[in-house]
Scaffold this motif. Sequence first.
Motif, PDB file in Angstrom:
ATOM      1  N   GLY A 172       0.764  -1.243   0.000  1.00  0.00           N
ATOM      2  CA  GLY A 172       0.000   0.000   0.000  1.00  0.00           C
ATOM      3  C   GLY A 172       0.794   1.291   0.000  1.00  0.00           C
TER       4      GLY A 172
ATOM      5  N   GLU B 234      -2.323  -3.102   3.039  1.00  0.00           N
ATOM      6  CA  GLU B 234      -3.034  -4.008   2.135  1.00  0.00           C
ATOM      7  C   GLU B 234      -2.521  -5.415   2.368  1.00  0.00           C
ATOM      8  OE1 GLU B 234      -5.328  -2.837   0.037  1.00  0.00           O
ATOM      9  OE2 GLU B 234      -4.944  -0.742   0.597  1.00  0.00           O
ATOM     10  N   THR B 235      -3.322  -6.378   1.978  1.00  0.00           N
ATOM     11  CA  THR B 235      -2.914  -7.774   2.096  1.00  0.00           C
ATOM     12  C   THR B 235      -1.766  -8.079   1.137  1.00  0.00           C
ATOM     13  OG1 THR B 235      -5.198  -8.325   2.570  1.00  0.00           O
ATOM     14  CG2 THR B 235      -3.735 -10.157   1.996  1.00  0.00           C
TER      15      THR B 235
ATOM     16  N   LYS C 123      -9.231   1.186  -5.029  1.00  0.00           N
ATOM     17  CA  LYS C 123      -8.780   2.034  -3.935  1.00  0.00           C
ATOM     18  C   LYS C 123      -7.620   2.928  -4.375  1.00  0.00           C
ATOM     19  CE  LYS C 123      -8.524   0.103   0.151  1.00  0.00           C
ATOM     20  NZ  LYS C 123      -7.975  -0.697   1.282  1.00  0.00           N
ATOM     21  N   GLU C 144      -7.129   8.395   2.010  1.00  0.00           N
ATOM     22  CA  GLU C 144      -7.549   7.139   1.395  1.00  0.00           C
ATOM     23  C   GLU C 144      -8.937   7.301   0.801  1.00  0.00           C
ATOM     24  OE1 GLU C 144      -6.134   3.576   3.459  1.00  0.00           O
ATOM     25  OE2 GLU C 144      -8.147   2.759   3.170  1.00  0.00           O
ATOM     26  N   GLU C 170      -4.750   0.421  -6.231  1.00  0.00           N
ATOM     27  CA  GLU C 170      -4.913  -1.004  -5.978  1.00  0.00           C
ATOM     28  C   GLU C 170      -4.490  -1.867  -7.159  1.00  0.00           C
ATOM     29  OE1 GLU C 170      -8.942  -1.685  -4.835  1.00  0.00           O
ATOM     30  OE2 GLU C 170      -8.598  -3.749  -4.193  1.00  0.00           O
TER      31      GLU C 170
END
Lengths: 238, 238, 238, 238
Positions: A172, B234-235, C123, C144, C170
């Motif tokens: 991220g 984030e994952t 995102k 965000e 993302e």
Amino acid sequence: MNVVVWNENRHEKSNPAVSEIYPEGIHGVIADFLNEENVSVTTATLDEEQHGLTDEVLAETDVLVWWGHKAHEEVTEEVAEKVKQRVLDGMGLVVLHSAHFSKVFKKLMGTSCDLKWREADEKERLWVVDPTHPITEGIGEYIELEKEEMYGEHFDIPAPDELIFLSWFEGGEVFRSGATFKRGRGKIFYFRPGHETYPTYYNKEVQKVIKNGVNWVKNTSTPAPVYGNAQPLETINN
Amino acid sequence: MNVVVWNENRHEKSNPAVSEIYPEGIHGVIADFLNEENVSVTTATLDEEQHGLTDEVLAETDVLVWWGHKAHEEVTEEVAEKVKQRVLDGMGLVVLHSAHFSKVFKKLMGTSCDLKWREADEKERLWVVDPTHPITEGIGEYIELEKEEMYGEHFDIPAPDELIFLSWFEGGEVFRSGATFKRGRGKIFYFRPGHETYPTYYNKEVQKVIKNGVNWVKNTSTPAPVYGNAQPLETINN
Amino acid sequence: MNVVVWNENRHEKSNPAVSEIYPEGIHGVIADFLNEENVSVTTATLDEEQHGLTDEVLAETDVLVWWGHKAHEEVTEEVAEKVKQRVLDGMGLVVLHSAHFSKVFKKLMGTSCDLKWREADEKERLWVVDPTHPITEGIGEYIELEKEEMYGEHFDIPAPDELIFLSWFEGGEVFRSGATFKRGRGKIFYFRPGHETYPTYYNKEVQKVIKNGVNWVKNTSTPAPVYGNAQPLETINN
Amino acid sequence: MNVVVWNENRHEKSNPAVSEIYPEGIHGVIADFLNEENVSVTTATLDEEQHGLTDEVLAETDVLVWWGHKAHEEVTEEVAEKVKQRVLDGMGLVVLHSAHFSKVFKKLMGTSCDLKWREADEKERLWVVDPTHPITEGIGEYIELEKEEMYGEHFDIPAPDELIFLSWFEGGEVFRSGATFKRGRGKIFYFRPGHETYPTYYNKEVQKVIKNGVNWVKNTSTPAPVYGNAQPLETINN
């Protein structure tokens, strides 16, 4: 052109995971691929006398490549000052990955050079944001590294003279991962990738960027400026 | 806003030609005209305890104005480091004239900050090259000073973030005489004029530029960045 | 300070999904939150006479906020030129989202202003990279946005004077999403977010950035430079 | 490398004082000294068909050198747009002296490119302010020209990416006389000297700077960025 690749060379001695990837040290791999260019490459490491950076070595070095991480504080103040001074006098400097926290880079930047970091085997994608720059020569839109350490903003550096790469991280974050700076008569290129537990310096695109960087930071033959008291060039009427 | 005007205050004690122009010190005159603004102004000088810059003083200072010349080396390393750190933490800094060679400015720039100079009672004309900048507010096309010390290029600083004034000197040189830099969370304004043997700081336009500079370097209320190890947002799939 | 919020206002008329989010138009929402500041705000839209930007309106406008997307070509060359000229004469300009492709922005940049894009409800995280900048005042480390359109590098703009935000998306891209430029006597702030199908302009942090941007781009009262043939200021010996 | 030297070539036809200095045109002299480099040089002039800049010529040109003055308006909009587009696509551009007001340069800058000027046979001294830059290679601290036209600040250009030379003029002005800009994939070098009534382009240092400039602006072989709609590189969870 004389290039010296400097490496702390400590992880390689203490961590088998690192020495397996880099059996001849990170400096060994970097010296190898720079040797493909038409340059003279030697290496120097922390545990050598004067860290391998004697006055004689520095005087003849056109470009210094620097990798360090866990032992920044063991670099003597004296050597760090000499290296900084040589950069100001025209030696090119390529600063790799965790060398953001090296004494030399911090002295030249004047800031903390701090950042966010995380070791989580995550994906990094370095996007080219300055496709005119010789350092991007031969590189496509981005370089993708399957697993790397994360470095995230805010990166506490002065605004770079040129911003060349921006990194995207899976977790991220973003990072200004390729940037140039001029200090004195020296040119500096900071390039982010290269955590010791990943085979990043075997990546051909990473190698190409470092080769390009070495070529870009090498000095011009412009005469050194003269400083100090100066006689007038025109008549002064006072 | 708390402003501290720091002065070496040595020429004023040793040279009658200076004390005649600045009987209460260069810091006295600068504090006087800054007092016309809606700010709280105090002064500090080299010969005070800790040069007048205790931790308490620094912690409460929003903007520090710095003038030094012949005694840069007498500023202790400890105080110089603290001031640098406060700038990185958000304190604004206005660097005047010969303070180009102060420890604080050199640490923040990372370069020698060297230049050409000459004391010859010559004319200086400072041209505005960035008329959009708040630091030029209310200033016409140029500021003319009948007699000043000359500072000439090459000025060994990093490329400024913003170049605001360029000086023309009667003797044939030019100089980047107004420039801004951001370092860490701090903003810095370097402004060239103000040799101790001339009444430069009584000049209304010079005063206006310094007032504008003080306002421009004052900190924003943006939260400090967080550095160090960071959890992913984030994952990560690995 | 007089602020004009200009909007194409076409999606709002043709797409119910947009008019549901912005029943009074994107310009209506932006004008509403700018009204919370101590400024005078009006709006103007494409389908008004001269797009609502008559000579009288432009002459009195201190800051123009611009949103456009699908009808950039319907802005007349004449109005686009007038707006550009007013920016060069000192009017501030805030360029939002898809206005990267507006005639006015492209004329001021001199480049294609092209980029990558994707509408995939993904995102976006906008990281602050210049925490000293007044435009980030009051904003934390990042903003965000749960769903936004993606804009990706390479963004074909000149190197910004200041880089303020970097976006993470993302889907794997990054973007220079907050940037400032000075052109003539005018200041410009480009800010990326705000696709018409998302409620982005209701986000309090996005609103804060736009408010900060409006304040930052407003003109200084520095006199206009004089151009053309000039008499010498010094004696020329020839 | 294919270099095209473009010249308006009108003063040479109408003013004997100019044709005496440049009997084969300003373009002729520039082409001559560029021929000393290992490059292919041709010339093109205003009065040729399409100003000598057909699609075929432009497609094969790596670097275009441009000199114009009194007939900027006679360059067709079509050719000016094509040249601008070629620069954005990677062709290098060296803009000389009065070409600051050429259509091509103004389109690429987005500003008026206006300045002060005076024809008074006065002395110009161009000081090097970026001694690291390849464009200064082989040049000392300054270049002195005994007689030149004056160009003075404010020069209405965007802040250059790099500032290389600053001029001092006998009559009291200064000027940013060497500056680089990147636009799209193209690199641009603006260099001030070269009024048509002086033999400036015979000066060996001026020639060296132009040669260096031509080499610096030439394109890299970095692939062109891809713009427009883009598929995600990562999975988007929405």
